[in-house]
Design a protein around this motif. Structure first.
Motif, short mmCIF file in Angstrom:
data_model
loop_
_atom_site.label_atom_id
_atom_site.label_comp_id
_atom_site.label_asym_id
_atom_site.label_seq_id
_atom_site.Cartn_x
_atom_site.Cartn_y
_atom_site.Cartn_z
N GLY A 107 14.22 -15.39 8.32
CA GLY A 107 12.87 -14.96 7.97
C GLY A 107 11.84 -15.54 8.93
N VAL A 108 10.70 -14.85 9.04
CA VAL A 108 9.68 -15.24 10.02
C VAL A 108 8.74 -16.27 9.40
N VAL A 109 8.81 -17.49 9.88
CA VAL A 109 7.90 -18.55 9.47
C VAL A 109 6.51 -18.27 10.02
N GLY A 250 2.69 -12.60 6.80
CA GLY A 250 2.42 -12.70 5.37
C GLY A 250 2.43 -11.35 4.69
N GLN A 251 2.36 -10.28 5.49
CA GLN A 251 2.41 -8.93 4.94
C GLN A 251 3.54 -8.12 5.59
N ASP A 252 3.48 -7.96 6.91
CA ASP A 252 4.45 -7.12 7.61
C ASP A 252 5.62 -7.92 8.18
N LEU A 253 5.40 -9.20 8.39
CA LEU A 253 6.43 -10.17 8.72
C LEU A 253 6.22 -11.37 7.80
N ILE A 257 10.69 -11.20 5.33
CA ILE A 257 10.80 -10.01 6.20
C ILE A 257 11.12 -10.50 7.60
N ASN A 258 12.36 -10.31 8.02
CA ASN A 258 12.79 -10.84 9.31
C ASN A 258 12.47 -9.85 10.44
N PRO A 259 12.62 -10.25 11.71
CA PRO A 259 12.23 -9.38 12.81
C PRO A 259 13.06 -8.10 12.93
N VAL A 260 14.29 -8.11 12.43
CA VAL A 260 15.08 -6.87 12.46
C VAL A 260 14.47 -5.86 11.51
N GLN A 261 14.12 -6.30 10.31
CA GLN A 261 13.49 -5.41 9.34
C GLN A 261 12.07 -5.03 9.77
N GLY A 262 11.36 -5.98 10.38
CA GLY A 262 9.97 -5.76 10.76
C GLY A 262 9.79 -5.08 12.11
N ARG A 263 10.87 -4.58 12.68
CA ARG A 263 10.85 -3.89 13.97
C ARG A 263 10.18 -4.73 15.05
N SER A 264 10.49 -6.01 15.01
CA SER A 264 10.00 -6.93 16.03
C SER A 264 11.15 -7.49 16.86
N GLY A 318 10.29 2.44 -0.93
CA GLY A 318 9.65 1.40 -0.15
C GLY A 318 8.37 0.88 -0.76
N THR A 319 7.71 0.00 0.00
CA THR A 319 6.48 -0.65 -0.44
C THR A 319 5.54 -0.77 0.74
N VAL A 320 4.28 -0.44 0.52
CA VAL A 320 3.26 -0.62 1.55
C VAL A 320 3.05 -2.11 1.80
N THR A 321 3.04 -2.51 3.08
CA THR A 321 2.78 -3.89 3.44
C THR A 321 1.36 -4.07 3.98
N SER A 322 0.86 -3.09 4.73
CA SER A 322 -0.53 -3.08 5.21
C SER A 322 -1.05 -1.66 5.08
N GLY A 323 -2.29 -1.51 4.63
CA GLY A 323 -2.87 -0.18 4.51
C GLY A 323 -4.37 -0.24 4.58
#
Length: 374
Positions: A107-109, A250-253, A257-264, A318-323
């Motif tokens: 996970g992304v610290v 805190g929202q998208d990472l 939410i790790n970088p593989v899931q977060g497309r990072s 799914g769930t909105v992370t930023s909008g």
């Protein structure tokens, strides 16, 4: 952002060295990462501030961002063995987006900009709320001859963003010709500062790292040097970054939410022999994530917000992370974590539950607005 209502809570918030300048401009303040920061300004508001950055030049006070200095023999190699991206890909004088991941979970610290000064000197800019934790983790892992110093309040950071940003800095005699994601030191009005070709808006821009005691002088000089310069708050910074599809920690990472899931994954040096979270992230990449960060563009007149459920037909996917509402496109946009099974193609029409009403959204690949950083 969580509103702070009590006077006692407000006194616990750190204040930027530019706080009095913001007050004089009629800023509306909000707590952010333990700091009291300007959300928007009187006579402007989010739409005008956003538009200024897309069409002219806006100046943000982002002094709440962290500052961590790693120094000593082999400092760059040490940082490279901890953080995700490969510092070996850049040279001194360049910057790199990277991630501090948890070694056990991946996970992304935090997400961080690393400024490589030399083999023995790396300057890191984490997010405000995570600075102490990033410094703690690095300090715990550092060899005896490498020092990790939290300099959070020693420097102010001013983000000068927009197509007019180079001309504004030129007027102050500051360097502007260096490449994107690079930096140089300079002196203006007797103040030594670092001029970074970085930003969080998708526009041509610079970030000035200034000793805190000189922040007011540099702020005043910026506004005296140009006629079409607007002070911009964190609300406009959020709409600008969302239009670019840039993640917010805190929202998208996040630790969940790790970088593989977060497309990072582009910010991961997959072939490096070591970085925190390497084994678990390589395993997830090989297996394929069960969810990934996707873009949503509103078809109906609606504004998606974080936490809202995303549906394909009657199935929650799914769930909105930023909008937010996109001031440039004049409709709602969002980032959302969406299930990968079944795989949904770009262009697929989904719905978002907005207070009990289903609003149509189209899956799309960010950025929502074409970036102009160069």
């Amino acid at each position: 952002m969580t509103e702070v209502t009590s006077d006692a809570a407000e006194t616990r918030l750190r204040r930027s060295p530019l706080h009095e300048r913001h007050t004089a401009l009629g800023a509306k303040f909000a707590p952010f990462g333990g700091w009291q920061m300007p959300l928007e300004y009187a006579g402007g508001g989010v739409l005008r501030e956003h538009t200024a950055v897309r069409t002219a030049v806006g100046v943000f006070d982002v002094s709440h961002l962290g500052k961590v200095r790693v120094a000593g023999p082999g400092a760059a190699d040490f940082v490279n063995a901890c953080l995700s991206n490969d510092l070996g890909r850049i040279a001194p004088g360049q910057a790199q987006y990277t991630l501090c991941c948890d070694d056990a979970t991946g996970g992304v610290v935090d997400d961080i900009i690393a400024y490589l000064h030399a083999d023995d000197h790396v300057f890191l800019v984490p997010n405000a709320a995570n600075t102490a934790e990033v410094a703690r983790r690095l300090r715990a892992a550092a060899p005896a001859d490498v020092t990790v110093t939290d300099e959070h309040e020693a420097y102010a950071v001013l983000a000068v963003q927009g197509p007019g940003s180079a001309a504004l800095l030129d007027a102050l005699g500051l360097p502007t010709a260096h490449d994107y994601m690079s930096f140089s030191t300079a002196t203006s009005a007797g103040v030594e500062l670092t001029v970074c070709r970085t930003g969080y808006t998708g526009e041509l821009g610079y970030e000035l790292v200034v000793p805190a005691e000189h922040a007011v002088a540099v702020w005043d000089a910026l506004f005296a040097a140009g006629d079409d310069v607007r002070a911009c708050g964190l609300a406009a910074r959020d709409t600008l970054r969302t239009e670019m599809g840039y993640p917010l920690h805190g929202q998208d990472l996040s630790p969940e939410i790790n970088p593989v899931q977060g497309r990072s994954g582009w910010a991961v040096g997959w072939d490096k022999p070591a970085f925190w979270g390497r084994d678990v992230l390589r395993a997830e990449k090989a297996a394929g994530p069960v969810r990934t960060l996707r873009g949503l563009a509103a078809v109906d007149r609606a504004i998606p917000r974080p936490g809202m459920a995303v549906y394909a037909g009657d199935r929650r996917v799914g769930t909105v992370t930023s909008g937010t509402f996109s001031p440039t496109l004049k409709h709602g946009i969002a980032l959302a974590l969406v299930d990968t099974d079944p795989k949904l193609p770009d262009g697929e029409e989904l719905t978002v539950d907005i207070r009990g009403r289903r609003a149509r959204m189209s899956l799309t690949r960010p950025p929502f607005v074409q970036p102009s950083v160069r």
